[in-house]
Design a protein around this motif. Structure first.
Motif, short mmCIF file in Angstrom:
data_model
loop_
_atom_site.label_atom_id
_atom_site.label_comp_id
_atom_site.label_asym_id
_atom_site.label_seq_id
_atom_site.Cartn_x
_atom_site.Cartn_y
_atom_site.Cartn_z
N GLY A 409 0.79 -1.23 0.00
CA GLY A 409 0.00 0.00 0.00
C GLY A 409 0.82 1.27 0.00
O GLY A 409 0.25 2.37 0.11
N ILE A 410 2.14 1.18 -0.13
CA ILE A 410 2.98 2.37 -0.16
C ILE A 410 2.76 3.12 -1.46
O ILE A 410 2.79 2.52 -2.54
N PRO A 411 2.53 4.44 -1.41
CA PRO A 411 2.33 5.21 -2.66
C PRO A 411 3.59 5.15 -3.53
O PRO A 411 4.71 5.32 -3.05
N LYS A 412 3.39 4.89 -4.82
CA LYS A 412 4.50 4.84 -5.76
C LYS A 412 4.59 6.10 -6.61
O LYS A 412 5.66 6.50 -7.01
N TRP A 413 3.45 6.68 -6.93
CA TRP A 413 3.43 7.97 -7.62
C TRP A 413 2.07 8.63 -7.45
O TRP A 413 1.08 7.97 -7.18
N ARG A 414 2.08 9.93 -7.59
CA ARG A 414 0.85 10.72 -7.58
C ARG A 414 0.92 11.75 -8.68
O ARG A 414 1.99 12.31 -8.94
N VAL A 415 -0.18 12.00 -9.32
CA VAL A 415 -0.28 13.06 -10.31
C VAL A 415 -0.88 14.26 -9.58
O VAL A 415 -2.08 14.34 -9.36
#
Length: 709
Positions: A409-415
């Motif tokens: 569940g670790i964020p890998k990318w965000r726009v």
């Protein structure tokens, strides 16, 4: 394999047909048996395409091409009829896995295995070219692995070596990533084109990845024409052998005979199809095929074995041939056995490094939910369903579109620059900014923008390999439309009026693309099947009253399954109803706002021969071919839950209960026995999405990953 249906022929030439092996937009493939007891795969055109001169010409050309090649490396043609009526071609019934299945289920080949595969396929290409033909569609799914070696199938677009291409640039039939640059550009394709495809096939066999990959067809074809192949991970000896095959200039590619000589494995090296798990897989399939032949030859007068039960037994037996060594659930019918025993679940997908381990009996307590794999993590409260893409799950958050690792569940990318609305994707993502006016293609791995198009896009409905389908004009003064945007040409393919009068983000239609249809379920209760090439309405029907929520359709093979006032199965091509079940919950009930609310069947979910759907408050498991009930489970809470389709993953089926104690309920998918319930809180309808031995629960601004058994 499926049983024969109404309208299927019982005999073609010398072959008595006993079941359906597969179907496509062009025709069907049946299992046939001749008078001597031999089996064959009998391919026949659909009645509506048999009168199409182009299709008929292609079919005749396929038969002629396949018959012209005499090689141990191709599927042998046993007979053909092309003069009139329903043209057919009968070939050997090959029971082994395709190269695609073999790599997905057993992993990439070692160096000796790649050499053996390459040498055998190069010799076969030499035989094809010696017959004056170019195959033009060499790819992993057209290579079947048998105990005697690889066999090349499907001569549907083969042409004489000196024949000219009949299509224009960009329309030439070509499988993205495997067709040569000259084929992509619509130029003449000679034997070197097949050598290029061979190089791409061997790169896939050695690494498990395509040498040319991308987020959409256009980007893949661009790489084939302009960029170098991705051969990372190839051992140096194989790199030196495969790279020349992928030269952009046809004249720089080696001849098949040279490839066969250079690829020859070390003396005494075992063939990959004769050892290890792959060999065992092939052996199991071929043994099942032999037993299938014996069943086909059994007299129907045998006590306790009627013609119908014989066909059902054949269907069950063939599942072993189609599945990975009998990985799917299947049984032969014997005396006293019930009709349910012909049902089979989908075989487990090939294992992936990011899969979770299913829970064993000692790792969970019945009636108590197990610990979350991870989460909850924050998302947008009214977010659409999360989208698993390989080792990531894509979801909409308050900050924009985000990708989370499926493992933890670790964020890998965000726009962060723009907040995107509805989105769809496979290897890549296509989304629309909330301010509209654009379609944006995102790299699923990094979130980077790969392309954008200035079109009047309000929100994305769905996408397939060739196009993305979106709604424009929603909520505006202009009439809204459903529009198809072509990936290859980067242009609008067609636009047709939206079935809903005033579609919005929250009340949007739901759509599923399949083969050459886009099935759209509108909020007005109308279901339309649109031709993906033209936008023409192939058929339409009404499933719910106007003004109620749309229900997600489900498509499998040549059937579409629809919830609403009935749970119904319709033929995908023409919408003809095969079976339907009325809803026991379809009635008016007032809501807090005083509006009339209709319930009915939820969106259905298909798992092999099984169909799962909720007719509140009862979850049903049915035979998807007949609509007959396998089991039911009545939910404890009698309040009407949302119309979210159940999710199937591992040995579990998940559904959402309604009311004040709403929960995600996990049941044993074979028996309907409840395992546990996981509470969720909030007024927003949740989504359940299964992937990689996990079920993702998205509800009320949070996303949680749950384990399965």
């Amino acid at each position: 394999m499926d049983p024969l249906a109404t309208g299927d022929p019982l005999r073609l030439g010398p072959y008595r047909l006993v079941g359906v092996l597969g179907a496509g937009g062009m025709g069907k493939v049946y299992l046939g048996r001749d008078a001597a007891g031999g089996t064959a795969a009998v391919k026949v055109l659909h009645p509506e395409t048999a009168h199409d001169p182009h299709m008929a010409q292609r079919f005749v050309r396929e038969a002629q091409a396949a018959q012209a090649v005499t090689s141990p490396g191709v599927a042998r043609v046993l007979g053909a009829w092309t003069e009139g009526g329903r043209p057919w071609i009968a070939t050997e019934f090959l029971a082994g896995p395709t190269l695609t299945e073999a790599v997905e289920r057993h992993g990439p080949f070692d160096e000796a295995g790649v050499r053996a595969l390459g040498a055998a396929l190069a010799r076969t290409l030499g035989d094809i070219h010696a017959a004056g033909l170019v195959h033009r569609d060499i790819k992993p799914s057209n290579i079947v692995l048998t105990s005697s070696g690889p066999r090349v199938i499907d001569f549907g677009i083969a042409r004489p070596e000196h024949g000219l291409t009949l299509t224009t640039t960009g329309t030439n039939p070509v499988t993205p990533g495997y067709g040569a640059p000259e084929q992509v550009l619509g130029r003449r394709v000679g034997p070197p084109g097949d050598v290029f495809s061979l190089g791409a096939v061997l790169a896939f066999a050695a690494t498990g990845r395509r040498a040319y990959d991308g987020t959409d067809v256009a980007s893949i074809q661009y790489k084939v024409v302009h960029e170098e192949p991705d051969l990372a991970g190839l051992p140096a000896p194989l790199h030196a052998l495969i790279a020349p095959c992928l030269a952009r200039e046809p004249g720089h590619r080696p001849q098949p005979a040279l490839v066969a000589t250079a690829m020859a494995p070390p003396k005494g090296a075992d063939r990959v199809w004769r050892r290890g798990p792959l060999a065992a897989d092939i052996a199991r399939r071929e043994a099942a095929a032999r037993e299938l032949t014996m069943l086909a030859a059994a007299p129907t007068t045998t006590p306790g074995l009627s013609r119908r039960r014989l066909v059902t037994a054949l269907v069950a037996g063939a599942a072993t041939v189609a599945a990975a060594g009998g990985a799917g659930t299947w049984w032969y019918l014997r005396d006293g056995a019930s009709a349910q025993q012909s049902l089979k679940a989908d075989p487990p997908p090939p294992p992936q490094p990011w899969d979770a381990k299913p829970l064993t009996a000692g790792q969970y307590e019945e009636g108590r939910p197990p610990a979350e794999l991870w989460g909850p993590v924050g998302t947008f409260p009214f977010a659409p369903a999360p989208l698993p893409v390989r080792d990531l799950v894509i979801a909409m958050t308050s900050d924009g579109l985000a990708a989370f690792s499926v493992r933890d569940g670790i964020p890998k990318w965000r726009v962060k620059s723009e907040q995107y609305g509805r989105f769809a994707g496979r290897s890549g993502i296509v989304a629309t900014p909330f301010d509209g006016g654009r379609l944006v293609g995102l790299d699923a791995t990094t979130g980077d923008e790969r392309w954008s198009a200035s079109v009047d896009a309000d929100h994305v409905l769905a996408m397939d390999d060739e196009a993305v389908y979106f709604v424009n004009g929603a909520g505006s003064l202009h009439p809204s439309k459903i529009t198809a945007f072509d990936f290859r040409s980067r242009e609008i393919r067609w636009a047709v009026p939206h079935p809903d009068r005033e579609p919005t983000h929250s009340d949007a239609a739901l759509a599923v693309p399949a083969r050459d249809r886009l099935v759209v379920y509108g909020r007005n209760g109308e279901v339309r099947a649109l031709d993906t090439a033209t936008g023409r309405t192939a058929w339409k029907l009404t499933q719910r009253p106007d003004g109620q929520d749309a229900v997600m359709p489900a498509v499998r093979d040549d059937m579409v399954y629809l919830g609403g006032k009935t749970l119904a199965a319709h033929r995908l091509d023409d919408g003809e109803k095969v079976w339907s079940l009325p809803s026991a919950s379809f009635r008016v009930s007032p809501t807090l706002a005083g509006r009339a609310s209709f319930q009915g069947w939820s969106g259905p979910t298909v798992d092999g021969s099984f169909l799962y759907a909720l007719d509140s408050p009862v979850l049903h498991c049915l035979d998807r071919r007949t609509g007959k009930t396998v089991w039911t489970h009545r939910l404890d809470d009698r309040a009407y839950p949302p119309l979210t389709p159940p999710a199937v993953q591992g040995r579990t089926v998940w559904t959402v209960t309604g009311g004040s104690d709403s929960a995600a309920l996990a049941l044993d998918k074979q028996t309907g026995k409840p395992l546990w319930s996981y509470p969720w809180r909030g007024s927003v309808s949740p989504w359940l999405v299964g992937s990689g031995n996990r079920v993702f629960l998205s509800s009320n601004g949070s996303l949680t990953a749950m384990p399965v058994v």
